[in-house]
Design a protein around this motif. Structure first.
Motif, PDB file in Angstrom:
ATOM      1  N   GLU A  22     -14.557  13.377  -1.439  1.00  0.00           N
ATOM      2  CA  GLU A  22     -13.127  13.499  -1.161  1.00  0.00           C
ATOM      3  C   GLU A  22     -12.628  12.413  -0.203  1.00  0.00           C
ATOM      4  OE1 GLU A  22      -9.249  14.783  -1.420  1.00  0.00           O
ATOM      5  OE2 GLU A  22     -10.952  15.270  -2.712  1.00  0.00           O
ATOM      6  N   ASP A  28      -3.562  10.796  -1.779  1.00  0.00           N
ATOM      7  CA  ASP A  28      -3.522  12.229  -1.498  1.00  0.00           C
ATOM      8  C   ASP A  28      -4.879  12.798  -1.098  1.00  0.00           C
ATOM      9  OD1 ASP A  28      -0.767  12.449  -2.007  1.00  0.00           O
ATOM     10  OD2 ASP A  28      -1.137  12.630  -4.166  1.00  0.00           O
ATOM     11  N   THR A  29      -5.604  12.066  -0.288  1.00  0.00           N
ATOM     12  CA  THR A  29      -6.898  12.548   0.198  1.00  0.00           C
ATOM     13  C   THR A  29      -6.687  13.839   0.984  1.00  0.00           C
ATOM     14  OG1 THR A  29      -7.593  10.251   0.427  1.00  0.00           O
ATOM     15  CG2 THR A  29      -8.968  11.915   1.483  1.00  0.00           C
ATOM     16  N   ASN A  30      -7.478  14.823   0.688  1.00  0.00           N
ATOM     17  CA  ASN A  30      -7.384  16.113   1.365  1.00  0.00           C
ATOM     18  C   ASN A  30      -8.322  16.096   2.578  1.00  0.00           C
ATOM     19  OD1 ASN A  30      -7.429  18.777   2.195  1.00  0.00           O
ATOM     20  ND2 ASN A  30      -7.438  19.599   0.111  1.00  0.00           N
ATOM     21  N   TYR A  31      -7.793  15.631   3.705  1.00  0.00           N
ATOM     22  CA  TYR A  31      -8.604  15.499   4.909  1.00  0.00           C
ATOM     23  C   TYR A  31      -9.035  16.855   5.459  1.00  0.00           C
ATOM     24  CZ  TYR A  31      -7.154  10.645   4.691  1.00  0.00           C
ATOM     25  OH  TYR A  31      -6.932   9.359   4.284  1.00  0.00           O
ATOM     26  N   LYS A  32      -8.237  17.885   5.209  1.00  0.00           N
ATOM     27  CA  LYS A  32      -8.649  19.234   5.618  1.00  0.00           C
ATOM     28  C   LYS A  32      -9.911  19.639   4.867  1.00  0.00           C
ATOM     29  CE  LYS A  32      -4.248  21.237   7.020  1.00  0.00           C
ATOM     30  NZ  LYS A  32      -3.471  22.475   7.022  1.00  0.00           N
ATOM     31  N   ALA A  33      -9.954  19.334   3.581  1.00  0.00           N
ATOM     32  CA  ALA A  33     -11.141  19.677   2.781  1.00  0.00           C
ATOM     33  C   ALA A  33     -12.358  18.880   3.240  1.00  0.00           C
ATOM     34  CB  ALA A  33     -10.871  19.440   1.295  1.00  0.00           C
ATOM     35  N   ARG A  95      -7.726  24.899   8.124  1.00  0.00           N
ATOM     36  CA  ARG A  95      -7.549  25.249   6.719  1.00  0.00           C
ATOM     37  C   ARG A  95      -6.210  25.908   6.440  1.00  0.00           C
ATOM     38  NH1 ARG A  95     -12.675  28.410   4.703  1.00  0.00           N
ATOM     39  NH2 ARG A  95     -11.328  29.980   5.560  1.00  0.00           N
ATOM     40  N   THR A 100      -2.568  19.894  10.828  1.00  0.00           N
ATOM     41  CA  THR A 100      -2.835  18.705  10.030  1.00  0.00           C
ATOM     42  C   THR A 100      -4.194  18.165  10.432  1.00  0.00           C
ATOM     43  OG1 THR A 100      -1.767  17.265  11.639  1.00  0.00           O
ATOM     44  CG2 THR A 100      -0.394  18.081   9.834  1.00  0.00           C
ATOM     45  N   THR A 101      -4.785  17.439   9.533  1.00  0.00           N
ATOM     46  CA  THR A 101      -6.057  16.779   9.805  1.00  0.00           C
ATOM     47  C   THR A 101      -5.891  15.329   9.396  1.00  0.00           C
ATOM     48  OG1 THR A 101      -7.242  18.830   9.323  1.00  0.00           O
ATOM     49  CG2 THR A 101      -8.545  16.816   9.378  1.00  0.00           C
ATOM     50  N   ARG A 103      -7.074  11.225   8.918  1.00  0.00           N
ATOM     51  CA  ARG A 103      -8.242  10.521   8.387  1.00  0.00           C
ATOM     52  C   ARG A 103      -9.291  10.339   9.489  1.00  0.00           C
ATOM     53  NH1 ARG A 103      -9.716   7.800   4.044  1.00  0.00           N
ATOM     54  NH2 ARG A 103     -11.401   6.295   4.267  1.00  0.00           N
TER      55      ARG A 103
END
Length: 125
Positions: A22, A28-33, A95, A100-101, A103
């Motif tokens: 990921e 649209d990188t999901n930094y939370k994931a 989550r 927010t998370t 990069r």
């Protein structure tokens, strides 16, 4: 190695792969994931170590609690405390809406996870 330890390692490696896949996404990188799976990888590796020592890994996402159970066996792993503390928040806090998370945080989570992963793999694998 105990069969259950191998199962913990297998699921930890799945989280490791997911987080690393990921982080490479260009839009649209999901930094939370990324951060969640990095935390999960660290958690499962610590639980794998405990499993191999015949210590029941309690149901917690708090990596510092898990590390404290390991330190009597591996006192040198006290150097992992910062990584455990930093990763713990990514299990739940990041989550949900309202957080927010970045990069940078996701990359930091991967780095902390890698420290734990390397230590445990160095012992178990």
């Amino acid at each position: 190695m105990k069969p259950m330890t191998l199962e913990w390692i297998k699921v930890a490696e799945g989280d490791w792969s997911t987080a690393n896949r990921e982080i490479k996404v260009e839009t649209d990188t999901n930094y939370k994931a990324v951060s969640f799976h990095a935390q999960q990888c660290g958690e499962k590796y610590l639980k794998a170590y405990l499993q191999e020592q015949s210590v029941h890994p309690e149901r917690t996402h708090n990596l510092e609690i898990l590390l404290n159970k390991i330190l009597p066996y591996e006192p040198a792993w006290s150097t992992l405390r910062e990584s455990c503390v930093e990763l713990t928040d990514f299990a739940v806090e990041h989550r949900y809406p309202g957080t927010t998370t970045s990069r940078g945080e996701a990359e930091g989570a991967l780095s902390h996870s890698e420290r734990i992963r390397k230590s445990v793999r160095g012992f178990l694998v």
